[in-house]
Design a protein around this motif. Structure first.
Motif, PDB file in Angstrom:
ATOM      1  N   GLU A   1       7.865 -10.125 -52.669  1.00 12.35           N
ATOM      2  CA  GLU A   1       8.428 -10.524 -53.953  1.00 12.35           C
ATOM      3  C   GLU A   1       9.946 -10.465 -53.789  1.00 12.35           C
ATOM      4  O   GLU A   1      10.511  -9.390 -53.609  1.00 12.35           O
ATOM      5  N   ARG A   2      10.597 -11.630 -53.821  1.00 15.60           N
ATOM      6  CA  ARG A   2      12.046 -11.691 -53.595  1.00 15.60           C
ATOM      7  C   ARG A   2      12.795 -11.884 -54.902  1.00 15.60           C
ATOM      8  O   ARG A   2      12.379 -12.668 -55.752  1.00 15.60           O
ATOM      9  N   PHE A   3      13.896 -11.163 -55.030  1.00 15.54           N
ATOM     10  CA  PHE A   3      14.727 -11.337 -56.219  1.00 15.54           C
ATOM     11  C   PHE A   3      15.337 -12.726 -56.226  1.00 15.54           C
ATOM     12  O   PHE A   3      15.858 -13.202 -55.211  1.00 15.54           O
ATOM     13  N   SER A   4      15.271 -13.380 -57.376  1.00 16.99           N
ATOM     14  CA  SER A   4      15.899 -14.677 -57.564  1.00 16.99           C
ATOM     15  C   SER A   4      17.056 -14.511 -58.530  1.00 16.99           C
ATOM     16  O   SER A   4      16.935 -13.803 -59.536  1.00 16.99           O
ATOM     17  N   PHE A   5      18.184 -15.151 -58.234  1.00 15.81           N
ATOM     18  CA  PHE A   5      19.355 -14.980 -59.085  1.00 15.81           C
ATOM     19  C   PHE A   5      19.221 -15.702 -60.421  1.00 15.81           C
ATOM     20  O   PHE A   5      20.125 -15.659 -61.249  1.00 15.81           O
ATOM     21  N   THR A   6      18.085 -16.340 -60.641  1.00 15.77           N
ATOM     22  CA  THR A   6      17.779 -16.869 -61.975  1.00 15.77           C
ATOM     23  C   THR A   6      16.989 -15.850 -62.787  1.00 15.77           C
ATOM     24  O   THR A   6      16.694 -16.075 -63.950  1.00 15.77           O
ATOM     25  N   SER A   7      16.646 -14.719 -62.163  1.00 16.13           N
ATOM     26  CA  SER A   7      15.869 -13.674 -62.829  1.00 16.13           C
ATOM     27  C   SER A   7      16.802 -12.586 -63.359  1.00 16.13           C
ATOM     28  O   SER A   7      17.929 -12.422 -62.885  1.00 16.13           O
ATOM     29  N   ASP A   8      16.316 -11.823 -64.310  1.00 11.19           N
ATOM     30  CA  ASP A   8      17.062 -10.672 -64.806  1.00 11.19           C
ATOM     31  C   ASP A   8      16.858  -9.507 -63.834  1.00 11.19           C
ATOM     32  O   ASP A   8      15.722  -9.125 -63.546  1.00 11.19           O
ATOM     33  N   PRO A   9      17.947  -8.920 -63.316  1.00 13.49           N
ATOM     34  CA  PRO A   9      17.788  -7.857 -62.322  1.00 13.49           C
ATOM     35  C   PRO A   9      17.059  -6.630 -62.852  1.00 13.49           C
ATOM     36  O   PRO A   9      16.295  -5.997 -62.124  1.00 13.49           O
ATOM     37  N   PHE A  10      17.281  -6.282 -64.123  1.00 11.33           N
ATOM     38  CA  PHE A  10      16.617  -5.100 -64.671  1.00 11.33           C
ATOM     39  C   PHE A  10      15.116  -5.336 -64.816  1.00 11.33           C
ATOM     40  O   PHE A  10      14.320  -4.416 -64.626  1.00 11.33           O
ATOM     41  N   VAL A  11      14.726  -6.553 -65.130  1.00 15.29           N
ATOM     42  CA  VAL A  11      13.296  -6.888 -65.199  1.00 15.29           C
ATOM     43  C   VAL A  11      12.686  -6.839 -63.801  1.00 15.29           C
ATOM     44  O   VAL A  11      11.580  -6.313 -63.611  1.00 15.29           O
ATOM     45  N   PHE A  12      13.402  -7.358 -62.802  1.00 13.29           N
ATOM     46  CA  PHE A  12      12.894  -7.324 -61.432  1.00 13.29           C
ATOM     47  C   PHE A  12      12.697  -5.885 -60.959  1.00 13.29           C
ATOM     48  O   PHE A  12      11.672  -5.546 -60.352  1.00 13.29           O
ATOM     49  N   ILE A  13      13.680  -5.032 -61.232  1.00 12.44           N
ATOM     50  CA  ILE A  13      13.585  -3.630 -60.832  1.00 12.44           C
ATOM     51  C   ILE A  13      12.391  -2.966 -61.514  1.00 12.44           C
ATOM     52  O   ILE A  13      11.611  -2.241 -60.875  1.00 12.44           O
TER      53      ILE A  13
ATOM     54  N   SER B   1      16.267  -3.039 -51.281  1.00  7.40           N
ATOM     55  CA  SER B   1      16.542  -1.658 -51.060  1.00  7.40           C
ATOM     56  C   SER B   1      17.092  -1.029 -52.327  1.00  7.40           C
ATOM     57  O   SER B   1      17.452  -1.720 -53.270  1.00  7.40           O
ATOM     58  N   LEU B   2      17.182   0.293 -52.312  1.00  3.32           N
ATOM     59  CA  LEU B   2      17.759   1.017 -53.435  1.00  3.32           C
ATOM     60  C   LEU B   2      19.219   0.632 -53.633  1.00  3.32           C
ATOM     61  O   LEU B   2      19.685   0.462 -54.768  1.00  3.32           O
ATOM     62  N   SER B   3      19.953   0.487 -52.547  1.00  2.00           N
ATOM     63  CA  SER B   3      21.369   0.102 -52.636  1.00  2.00           C
ATOM     64  C   SER B   3      21.503  -1.311 -53.179  1.00  2.00           C
ATOM     65  O   SER B   3      22.397  -1.599 -53.985  1.00  2.00           O
ATOM     66  N   GLY B   4      20.630  -2.207 -52.745  1.00  2.14           N
ATOM     67  CA  GLY B   4      20.663  -3.579 -53.247  1.00  2.14           C
ATOM     68  C   GLY B   4      20.377  -3.642 -54.733  1.00  2.14           C
ATOM     69  O   GLY B   4      21.005  -4.405 -55.470  1.00  2.14           O
ATOM     70  N   MET B   5      19.436  -2.816 -55.196  1.00  2.00           N
ATOM     71  CA  MET B   5      19.147  -2.784 -56.629  1.00  2.00           C
ATOM     72  C   MET B   5      20.325  -2.213 -57.408  1.00  2.00           C
ATOM     73  O   MET B   5      20.589  -2.608 -58.543  1.00  2.00           O
ATOM     74  N   GLY B   6      21.039  -1.262 -56.795  1.00  2.00           N
ATOM     75  CA  GLY B   6      22.239  -0.750 -57.432  1.00  2.00           C
ATOM     76  C   GLY B   6      23.288  -1.832 -57.603  1.00  2.00           C
ATOM     77  O   GLY B   6      23.944  -1.925 -58.651  1.00  2.00           O
ATOM     78  N   ASP B   7      23.441  -2.663 -56.581  1.00  2.00           N
ATOM     79  CA  ASP B   7      24.395  -3.775 -56.671  1.00  2.00           C
ATOM     80  C   ASP B   7      23.997  -4.752 -57.777  1.00  2.00           C
ATOM     81  O   ASP B   7      24.846  -5.242 -58.523  1.00  2.00           O
ATOM     82  N   LEU B   8      22.690  -5.035 -57.871  1.00  2.00           N
ATOM     83  CA  LEU B   8      22.219  -5.944 -58.919  1.00  2.00           C
ATOM     84  C   LEU B   8      22.502  -5.374 -60.307  1.00  2.00           C
ATOM     85  O   LEU B   8      22.943  -6.092 -61.215  1.00  2.00           O
ATOM     86  N   ALA B   9      22.244  -4.075 -60.479  1.00  2.00           N
ATOM     87  CA  ALA B   9      22.456  -3.455 -61.784  1.00  2.00           C
ATOM     88  C   ALA B   9      23.941  -3.470 -62.157  1.00  2.00           C
ATOM     89  O   ALA B   9      24.299  -3.793 -63.296  1.00  2.00           O
ATOM     90  N   LEU B  10      24.807  -3.125 -61.203  1.00  2.00           N
ATOM     91  CA  LEU B  10      26.246  -3.120 -61.484  1.00  2.00           C
ATOM     92  C   LEU B  10      26.750  -4.521 -61.804  1.00  2.00           C
ATOM     93  O   LEU B  10      27.584  -4.708 -62.702  1.00  2.00           O
ATOM     94  N   ASN B  11      26.245  -5.507 -61.073  1.00  2.00           N
ATOM     95  CA  ASN B  11      26.670  -6.884 -61.317  1.00  2.00           C
ATOM     96  C   ASN B  11      26.268  -7.336 -62.726  1.00  2.00           C
ATOM     97  O   ASN B  11      27.051  -7.963 -63.443  1.00  2.00           O
ATOM     98  N   ALA B  12      25.047  -6.986 -63.132  1.00  2.00           N
ATOM     99  CA  ALA B  12      24.573  -7.378 -64.454  1.00  2.00           C
ATOM    100  C   ALA B  12      25.381  -6.701 -65.561  1.00  2.00           C
ATOM    101  O   ALA B  12      25.753  -7.332 -66.552  1.00  2.00           O
ATOM    102  N   LEU B  13      25.686  -5.418 -65.390  1.00  2.00           N
ATOM    103  CA  LEU B  13      26.471  -4.695 -66.385  1.00  2.00           C
ATOM    104  C   LEU B  13      27.890  -5.245 -66.471  1.00  2.00           C
ATOM    105  O   LEU B  13      28.461  -5.382 -67.567  1.00  2.00           O
TER     106      LEU B  13
END
Length: 284
Positions: free
Chosen positions: A63-75, A96-108
């Motif tokens: 399951e790959r994150f898509s930049f059309t998706s909401d990162p918090f929903v993906f997590i 990875s955990l670090s990658g999810m951190g980047d997604l969360a920070l970017n969204a915020l």
């Protein structure tokens, strides 16, 4: 099985240290033993080659994150396995955990740039107007880092409620070098990165196993090294923990070179089995 349904593992290291390759070797063994594929959620695509090959062979479902998706929903979907049946998989891995951190920070940061989030003054956005386009460049405030860290820590805990082995990977970081490092007589503490430095030194305590991967340069060339115990790395101290039983004859090495995650988990399984036998014998 190398990992029980109650086990969770954090595997961290710098880019190129072999995290995905070691994960792929573990999946090969566990998928063969269980006759079930692994489920892998990906935010880090750059080094996914070993997993892509297993996906082609039917040993991994990705399951790959898509930049059309909401990162918090993906997590959230990843840590709850939303829409998935856990009984159909041998393990779940999150890269990875670090990658999810980047997604969360970017969204915020983007929410603040658009006037939401209540922290826009501390996270100013740069607006670029050029060639008929308007582009907003977001930034993050200290509040965003705290929010992302606490949210992801909660998601780590939530993932550990799943009824199958859970593996997280993370990038390597040096946490709080001025305070904690000075207390133990080193320049800094090496550990996993999760949306900044604040949780780097404390995150391993929430996992059954925390292993670090690194690259060692020898006369024979470069070799990947797996550390299962806390250890010195130059002027730094690096975190790792195998939680091996102390009262058994089977000892788990603190350092394995070349790295072999499967071998370490086999030794841990043997040590835990011997411990159970000793405890049963003591009750008689």
């Amino acid at each position: 099985m190398l990992l029980s349904n109650q086990d969770n593992l954090l595997l961290y290291g710098l880019t190129g240290s072999g995290k995905t390759s070691q994960l792929a070797e573990l999946i090969k063994v566990m998928a063969k033993e269980s006759n079930k594929p692994a489920l892998v959620y990906l935010t880090d695509w750059g080094g996914s080659g070993p997993l892509d090959a297993l996906a082609e062979a039917g040993l991994v479902e990705q399951e790959r994150f898509s930049f059309t998706s909401d990162p918090f929903v993906f997590i959230n979907n990843a840590v709850t396995m939303k829409g998935k049946d856990p009984s159909k998989y041998c393990l779940i891995a999150i890269e990875s955990l670090s990658g999810m951190g980047d997604l969360a920070l970017n969204a915020l940061g983007r929410q603040a740039a658009n006037g939401f989030g209540g922290d826009a003054q501390k996270a100013p956005a740069l607006t670029i107007q050029s060639e008929g386009q308007v582009i907003k460049v977001a930034s993050n405030s200290p509040t965003h880092y705290g929010m992302a860290q606490r949210h992801l820590l909660e998601k780590v805990w939530q993932s550990q409620l799943l009824p199958l082995p859970v593996i997280w990977t993370a990038h390597e970081d040096v946490g709080d070098p001025d305070n904690i490092g000075a207390q133990v007589g080193v320049k800094g503490i090496i550990g996993p990165m999760i949306a900044g430095h604040a949780l780097t030194t404390g995150l391993p305590k929430y996992f059954v196993y925390t292993f670090r991967l690194a690259v060692s340069v020898t006369a024979a060339g470069k070799q990947h090294v797996l550390y299962t115990e806390r250890h010195k790395d130059g002027l730094y101290e690096a975190l790792a923990n195998n939680r091996a039983p102390l009262n058994t004859t089977i000892k788990v090495p603190g350092k394995v070179q070349p790295a072999n995650l499967v071998q370490v988990l086999q030794r841990l399984g043997e040590a835990r089995q011997e411990e159970r036998s000793l405890l049963k014998g003591a009750k008689k």
